[in-house]
Enzyme design. Structure first.
Site, PDB file in Angstrom:
ATOM      1  CD  GLU A  95      -2.901   1.079   2.397  1.00 47.26           C
ATOM      2  OE1 GLU A  95      -3.265  -0.047   2.788  1.00 47.26           O
ATOM      3  OE2 GLU A  95      -3.330   2.134   2.877  1.00 47.26           O
ATOM      4  CG  HIS A 132      -3.752   6.860  -0.755  1.00 49.09           C
ATOM      5  ND1 HIS A 132      -3.055   6.165   0.206  1.00 49.09           N
ATOM      6  CD2 HIS A 132      -4.485   5.957  -1.427  1.00 49.09           C
ATOM      7  CE1 HIS A 132      -3.368   4.899   0.108  1.00 49.09           C
ATOM      8  NE2 HIS A 132      -4.235   4.742  -0.880  1.00 49.09           N
ATOM      9  CG  ASP A 168       1.319 -16.468  12.213  1.00 48.94           C
ATOM     10  OD1 ASP A 168       0.527 -15.815  11.515  1.00 48.94           O
ATOM     11  OD2 ASP A 168       1.033 -17.571  12.715  1.00 48.94           O
ATOM     12  CE  LYS A 176      -6.103  -1.502   5.649  1.00 45.98           C
ATOM     13  NZ  LYS A 176      -5.345  -0.657   4.732  1.00 45.98           N
TER      14      LYS A 176
HETATM   15  C1  MEV Z   1      -5.871   3.142   5.090  1.00 45.69           C
HETATM   16  O1  MEV Z   1      -5.131   1.998   4.737  1.00 45.69           O
HETATM   17  C2  MEV Z   1      -5.794   3.389   6.584  1.00 45.69           C
HETATM   18  C3  MEV Z   1      -6.682   4.528   7.113  1.00 45.69           C
HETATM   19  O2  MEV Z   1      -8.013   4.303   6.672  1.00 45.69           O
HETATM   20  C4  MEV Z   1      -6.592   4.500   8.618  1.00 45.69           C
HETATM   21  C5  MEV Z   1      -7.575   5.419   9.310  1.00 45.69           C
HETATM   22  O3  MEV Z   1      -8.650   5.712   8.750  1.00 45.69           O
HETATM   23  O4  MEV Z   1      -7.271   5.784  10.472  1.00 45.69           O
HETATM   24  C6  MEV Z   1      -6.245   5.856   6.550  1.00 45.69           C
END
Ligand code: MEV
Length: 429
Positions: free
Chosen positions: A83, A381, A283, A267
């Site tokens: 990513e 991004h 892992d 995430k």
């Molecule tokens: C994207 O991979 C991760 C984000 O969505 C984390 C977040 O929203 O805090 C940018």
């Protein structure tokens, strides 16, 4: 590594220059450097011995996050991830935190829990007390399975017995073997010990043992990191530092009460954590499982991190989660790139590795919240995403930048647009 991880302009170097610099900084051998560069990473012939039905190896970009200081030590962090923006985000956040002295991190001893499920027990309280009375016998048998780990100071430490009053198949006992895995992740040592002691457990409590397996909710093996930075350091573009700091706390607040947001918030943390876990051959499914189970430990799923403003105008962030990683055993040793990644990190124990990983998770969370609460993440991004779209459309070499530029100017980052631009450029040249 006793040199500074503040490598200003690292991103501007060529691939070969970056590797040369790492080689000098971390005293890497040529072999280790080529393992990091991918020229001599994991060969198909080795992969053949790791899993079944091998047909090849699967590549991922390996980037280096710069600027990290963890417990006063400069660290260059290898991150394996597809990513865009993750490595840059971690490096930027680490730079901000560095100015306040870096991350403080700590970790629990490497204690894992192995579970034995016992069914068909007639008298649960009696079976429980009989098992606890036989604690020493069970621990001794568990420790006889792995004299090496015992010699290194690890091994079975404790026995706990839980009565589960009700389940879809009725009541049962769950035996927890608490096991110190030292510098290993420990799944093999724990599972071997569980399978060895299960017949004795069944005999003692007159029941039938079924599951004998490690728990990935490694909540005796937590690692934590903390950072504190002056709100002013968060200022950028049109956004004032105090405003960004306050907005970060407001954004975090939603993740504490709303599982929809908490999942995404966490995430973002795992973007950083998984990338280092993968780079070091650990892992990552185990780490993911432990992280999310820990995030739901109070009965509802919530943020793994905390953010607050202290009384003196500083933004303070903390992160704590289970971190069952190793530096010996499995792919951490058999994969040349993972070995070189551990050397680059300069960690001497699994606990130290766990501390760096949690610091990276906290940095990643800070980077995401800083971007989300100011200009948004798409601006940065999209530039990087556009590169992937351009390459997927067939652009190579200098054409990549030209296709990216064309898409950004048109404000359309899509495969069909990339193909159109590439076609036009190819016709013209
Ligand atoms: C994207 O991979 C991760 C984000 O969505 C984390 C977040 O929203 O805090 C940018």
């Amino acid at each position: 590594m006793d040199k500074s991880s503040r490598l200003s302009g690292f991103y501007k170097l060529s691939l070969a220059e970056r590797i040369d610099l790492l080689e000098q900084m971390a005293d890497l051998t040529d072999e280790e450097a080529s393992a990091l560069s991918g020229t001599h990473g994991l060969a198909a012939a080795q992969a053949e011995h790791m899993i079944e039905n091998v047909v090849g190896v699967f590549g991922l970009p390996l980037g280096i996050a710069t600027n990290f200081v963890v417990n006063g030590r400069d660290v260059l962090v290898p991150m394996a991830i597809e990513e865009p923006s993750v490595v840059a985000g971690a490096s930027l956040a680490a730079l901000l935190v560095r100015e306040g002295g870096g991350f403080e991190a700590s970790s629990d001893p490497p204690l894992m829990i192995g579970q034995i499920q016992v069914l068909d027990v007639k008298d649960l309280p009696l079976a429980r007390s009989d098992l606890l009375a036989a604690r020493e016998r069970i621990l001794t048998l568990a420790n006889a399975q792995d004299p090496v780990i015992v010699k290194l100071g690890g091994g079975a430490r404790d026995l706990e017995v839980r009565v589960v009053e009700d389940s879809p198949v009725g009541a049962m006992l769950v035996v927890h073997l608490v096991y110190d895995t030292r510098d290993a992740m420990g799944a093999n040592a724990v599972n071997t010990a569980l399978e060895a002691v299960a017949p004795l457990v069944a005999e003692i409590c007159g029941g039938r043992t079924l599951l004998r397996i490690l728990s990935n909710l490694a909540d005796r093996r937590l690692a934590r990191a903390r950072c504190r930075l002056p709100a002013g350091s968060l200022a950028h573009g049109d956004f004032g530092g105090e405003q960004v700091a306050r907005s970060i706390v407001e954004a975090w607040a939603l993740a504490t009460v709303d599982p929809y947001r908490a999942a995404t918030h966490n995430k973002g943390i795992m973007n950083g954590i998984d990338a280092v876990v993968i780079a070091t051959g650990n892992d990552w499914r185990a780490i993911e499982a432990g992280a999310h189970a820990y995030a739901a430990r109070a009965g509802s799923y919530t943020s793994l991190s905390n953010w607050e403003l202290d009384g003196s105008g500083h933004l303070v962030g903390t992160l704590e989660l289970p971190m069952a990683v190793g530096i010996v055993g499995g792919a951490t040793r058999s994969h040349a790139t993972a070995r070189a990644a551990v050397k680059l990190l300069g960690v001497r124990t699994a606990s130290e590795l766990a501390q760096v990983i949690v610091a990276v998770g906290l940095a990643q969370n800070l980077a995401a919240l800083r971007a989300l609460t100011s200009e948004g993440i798409q601006q940065g991004h999209m530039k990087l995403h556009a590169r992937q779209v351009a390459m997927a459309a067939g652009a190579q070499g200098e054409m990549i930048d030209r296709v990216v530029q064309g898409m950004l100017e048109a404000k359309i980052v899509r495969a069909d647009k990339a193909e159109d631009i590439l076609k036009q450029l190819t016709v013209r040249s």
